[in-house]
Design a protein around this motif. Structure first.
Motif, mmCIF file in Angstrom:
data_model
loop_
_atom_site.group_PDB
_atom_site.id
_atom_site.type_symbol
_atom_site.label_atom_id
_atom_site.label_comp_id
_atom_site.label_asym_id
_atom_site.label_seq_id
_atom_site.Cartn_x
_atom_site.Cartn_y
_atom_site.Cartn_z
ATOM 1 N N LEU A 194 0.830 -1.211 0.000
ATOM 2 C CA LEU A 194 0.000 0.000 0.000
ATOM 3 C C LEU A 194 0.862 1.258 0.000
ATOM 4 O O LEU A 194 0.658 2.187 -0.791
ATOM 5 C CB LEU A 194 -0.898 -0.043 1.245
ATOM 6 C CG LEU A 194 -2.109 0.841 1.294
ATOM 7 C CD1 LEU A 194 -3.041 0.568 0.124
ATOM 8 C CD2 LEU A 194 -2.863 0.567 2.610
ATOM 9 N N GLU A 195 1.860 1.265 0.887
ATOM 10 C CA GLU A 195 2.714 2.442 0.992
ATOM 11 C C GLU A 195 3.544 2.651 -0.277
ATOM 12 O O GLU A 195 3.619 3.757 -0.818
ATOM 13 C CB GLU A 195 3.635 2.305 2.213
ATOM 14 C CG GLU A 195 4.489 3.530 2.413
ATOM 15 C CD GLU A 195 5.259 3.490 3.718
ATOM 16 O OE1 GLU A 195 4.634 3.251 4.768
ATOM 17 O OE2 GLU A 195 6.491 3.681 3.672
ATOM 18 N N GLN A 196 4.155 1.569 -0.778
ATOM 19 C CA GLN A 196 4.980 1.686 -1.987
ATOM 20 C C GLN A 196 4.147 2.128 -3.185
ATOM 21 O O GLN A 196 4.600 2.927 -3.998
ATOM 22 C CB GLN A 196 5.655 0.340 -2.311
ATOM 23 C CG GLN A 196 6.634 -0.123 -1.261
ATOM 24 C CD GLN A 196 7.762 0.880 -1.047
ATOM 25 O OE1 GLN A 196 8.399 1.325 -1.997
ATOM 26 N NE2 GLN A 196 7.990 1.250 0.202
ATOM 27 N N PRO B 178 -7.940 -4.463 12.567
ATOM 28 C CA PRO B 178 -8.514 -3.227 13.116
ATOM 29 C C PRO B 178 -7.785 -1.968 12.631
ATOM 30 O O PRO B 178 -8.385 -0.910 12.524
ATOM 31 C CB PRO B 178 -8.364 -3.394 14.633
ATOM 32 C CG PRO B 178 -7.885 -4.765 14.869
ATOM 33 C CD PRO B 178 -7.550 -5.428 13.591
ATOM 34 N N GLU B 179 -6.508 -2.131 12.302
ATOM 35 C CA GLU B 179 -5.698 -0.974 11.915
ATOM 36 C C GLU B 179 -5.772 -0.641 10.425
ATOM 37 O O GLU B 179 -5.074 0.259 9.973
ATOM 38 C CB GLU B 179 -4.230 -1.239 12.285
ATOM 39 C CG GLU B 179 -3.972 -1.259 13.781
ATOM 40 C CD GLU B 179 -4.306 0.082 14.414
ATOM 41 O OE1 GLU B 179 -3.662 1.071 14.045
ATOM 42 O OE2 GLU B 179 -5.234 0.117 15.244
ATOM 43 N N PHE B 180 -6.592 -1.395 9.667
ATOM 44 C CA PHE B 180 -6.487 -1.242 8.218
ATOM 45 C C PHE B 180 -6.702 0.195 7.731
ATOM 46 O O PHE B 180 -5.892 0.745 6.992
ATOM 47 C CB PHE B 180 -7.433 -2.199 7.475
ATOM 48 C CG PHE B 180 -7.339 -2.030 5.982
ATOM 49 C CD1 PHE B 180 -6.185 -2.392 5.310
ATOM 50 C CD2 PHE B 180 -8.383 -1.465 5.259
ATOM 51 C CE1 PHE B 180 -6.069 -2.211 3.929
ATOM 52 C CE2 PHE B 180 -8.274 -1.279 3.881
ATOM 53 C CZ PHE B 180 -7.117 -1.648 3.223
ATOM 54 N N ALA B 181 -7.808 0.809 8.156
ATOM 55 C CA ALA B 181 -8.104 2.169 7.674
ATOM 56 C C ALA B 181 -6.988 3.139 8.047
ATOM 57 O O ALA B 181 -6.624 4.008 7.249
ATOM 58 C CB ALA B 181 -9.437 2.655 8.225
ATOM 59 N N SER B 182 -6.401 2.967 9.230
ATOM 60 C CA SER B 182 -5.338 3.900 9.609
ATOM 61 C C SER B 182 -4.060 3.661 8.804
ATOM 62 O O SER B 182 -3.294 4.603 8.580
ATOM 63 C CB SER B 182 -5.071 3.898 11.115
ATOM 64 O OG SER B 182 -4.976 2.604 11.595
ATOM 65 N N THR B 183 -3.835 2.434 8.335
ATOM 66 C CA THR B 183 -2.679 2.241 7.454
ATOM 67 C C THR B 183 -2.915 2.908 6.099
ATOM 68 O O THR B 183 -1.983 3.416 5.494
ATOM 69 C CB THR B 183 -2.322 0.746 7.247
ATOM 70 O OG1 THR B 183 -3.389 0.096 6.579
ATOM 71 C CG2 THR B 183 -2.015 0.036 8.533
ATOM 72 N N VAL B 184 -4.170 2.918 5.667
ATOM 73 C CA VAL B 184 -4.494 3.637 4.424
ATOM 74 C C VAL B 184 -4.235 5.126 4.607
ATOM 75 O O VAL B 184 -3.560 5.765 3.784
ATOM 76 C CB VAL B 184 -5.962 3.392 3.991
ATOM 77 C CG1 VAL B 184 -6.351 4.308 2.833
ATOM 78 C CG2 VAL B 184 -6.174 1.934 3.615
ATOM 79 N N VAL B 185 -4.737 5.663 5.717
ATOM 80 C CA VAL B 185 -4.535 7.091 6.002
ATOM 81 C C VAL B 185 -3.041 7.423 6.056
ATOM 82 O O VAL B 185 -2.586 8.417 5.488
ATOM 83 C CB VAL B 185 -5.220 7.488 7.342
ATOM 84 C CG1 VAL B 185 -4.840 8.896 7.758
ATOM 85 C CG2 VAL B 185 -6.737 7.364 7.215
ATOM 86 N N LEU C 29 -13.208 7.787 3.463
ATOM 87 C CA LEU C 29 -11.976 8.577 3.275
ATOM 88 C C LEU C 29 -11.910 9.180 1.872
ATOM 89 O O LEU C 29 -11.130 10.098 1.626
ATOM 90 C CB LEU C 29 -10.736 7.697 3.464
ATOM 91 C CG LEU C 29 -10.436 7.129 4.843
ATOM 92 C CD1 LEU C 29 -9.286 6.136 4.764
ATOM 93 C CD2 LEU C 29 -10.116 8.268 5.810
ATOM 94 N N GLY C 30 -12.697 8.600 0.959
ATOM 95 C CA GLY C 30 -12.687 9.082 -0.426
ATOM 96 C C GLY C 30 -12.039 8.112 -1.404
ATOM 97 O O GLY C 30 -11.908 8.396 -2.590
ATOM 98 N N CYS C 31 -11.607 6.964 -0.898
ATOM 99 C CA CYS C 31 -11.035 5.942 -1.774
ATOM 100 C C CYS C 31 -12.175 5.188 -2.461
ATOM 101 O O CYS C 31 -13.297 5.164 -1.965
ATOM 102 C CB CYS C 31 -10.217 4.923 -0.976
ATOM 103 S SG CYS C 31 -8.875 5.662 -0.037
#
Ligand code: C2E
Ligand code: CA
Ligand code: CA
Ligand code: CA
Length: 276
Positions: free
Chosen positions: A94-96, A122-129, A168-170
């Motif tokens: 995701l980050e790359q 649980p952390e998925f959305a925050s990793t996207v952010v 988030l707009g994705c």
């Protein structure tokens, strides 16, 4: 002595043994693949079916292992899912992917595959952010691709996670449509931006199988009335592209318009219209 059959179950199976051993070795290597710099992303163009300009790239993970050589995603993705290694690996992807996509013209989006295991963390959305913030990519340029299989384990959790990233707009695409469990119920509840028609139907239609043609027509009609777009996967020839266009698919992905390519090549290709 003649085997009377009772011993059948205990027969030594060298092939099974070898594959379990190979799996263990692969898992061990995969555990260190990120820190060893063995993973990289390729990018495959998705084009507008009519104008044939690139609308997005799909990020596709590659593993060049020092011990095992090139390992196919068909082999290591399921292993990563079984061992939950897909969670850190998926975060890395995701980050790359976001870091790369900021180099492209702003109208070109990036599609990232996300496995069910990763989605319901649980952390998925925050990793996207975090990936968006770190890269500076705007949310509307990120599309998450999920398959129907995400609804098998914890459907409510999967739906919540998708709603969070949509907020988030994705956008979210439904991948490999028609190959897994039907998720027609979820088409009612979730606003997927795109339905990706699996390559098996495209190939079937190319071989004039009436069933495949009928299914593609039905999927396109359904997507149209739900105001969702459609992408045909695995389009390999000009004839297939033309057929898909006539069936009304909005976007095309496949070797005909471009194979998955390294980041440097994608940067060059996205500056111009693709000539197959
Ligand atoms: P997918 O998401 O359905 O990706 C499309 C696959 O079809 C890719 O295989 C792509 O190289 C291949 N493809 C594209 N056009 C054509 C064509 O015209 N003909 C043929 N024969 N094949 C075509 P790839 O890269 O081997 O990936 C296989 C699967 O691995 C993907 O299927 C996806 O499910 C999974 N995968 C890949 N990268 C990731 C990732 O970063 N995260 C997750 N969770 N899964 C991934
Ligand atoms: Ca995909
Ligand atoms: Ca697919
Ligand atoms: Ca697939």
């Amino acid at each position: 002595a003649k085997d009377e059959g009772g011993g059948e179950h205990y027969r030594y199976e060298p092939s099974l043994h070898a594959s379990a051993e190979e799996r263990r070795r692969l898992e061990f290597s995969l555990r260190h693949a990120i820190e060893r710099g063995e993973l990289l992303l390729n990018f495959q163009p998705v084009v507008d079916a009519y104008k044939e300009n690139i609308v997005s790239f799909e990020a596709l993970l590659r593993w060049q292992s020092k011990e095992h050589g090139f390992v196919s995603p068909a082999k290591f993705i399921p292993l990563a899912e079984d061992t939950r290694l897909i969670v850190p690996i998926g975060e890395w992807v995701l980050e790359q992917a976001c870091l790369e996509a900021v180099n492209w013209p702003a109208h070109i989006r990036i599609a990232v595959n996300v496995s069910g295991e990763q989605l319901i963390e649980p952390e998925f959305a925050s990793t996207v952010v975090r990936s968006l913030a770190k890269s500076g990519l705007t949310a509307n340029r990120l599309e998450i691709e999920v398959t129907e299989s995400i609804f098998l384990r914890d459907a409510d959790l999967a739906r919540k996670a998708l709603e969070e990233i949509m907020a988030l707009g994705c956008s979210v695409a439904l991948d490999d449509f028609g190959t897994g469990y039907s998720s027609l119920g979820y088409l009612r509840k979730l606003r997927f931006s795109t339905i990706k028609v699996d390559r098996t139907f495209v190939q079937g239609a190319a071989n004039h199988h009436p069933e495949s043609l009928a299914i593609i027509r039905a999927v396109v009609a359904m997507a149209d009335s739900l105001e969702m777009s459609t992408t045909a996967e695995g389009v390999e020839t000009a004839e297939e592209a033309e057929m898909i266009r006539q069936l009304g698919c909005k976007k095309i992905q496949g070797y005909y318009f471009g194979r998955p390519m390294p980041a440097e090549e994608a940067r060059i290709v996205c500056q111009r219209k693709l000539d197959p």
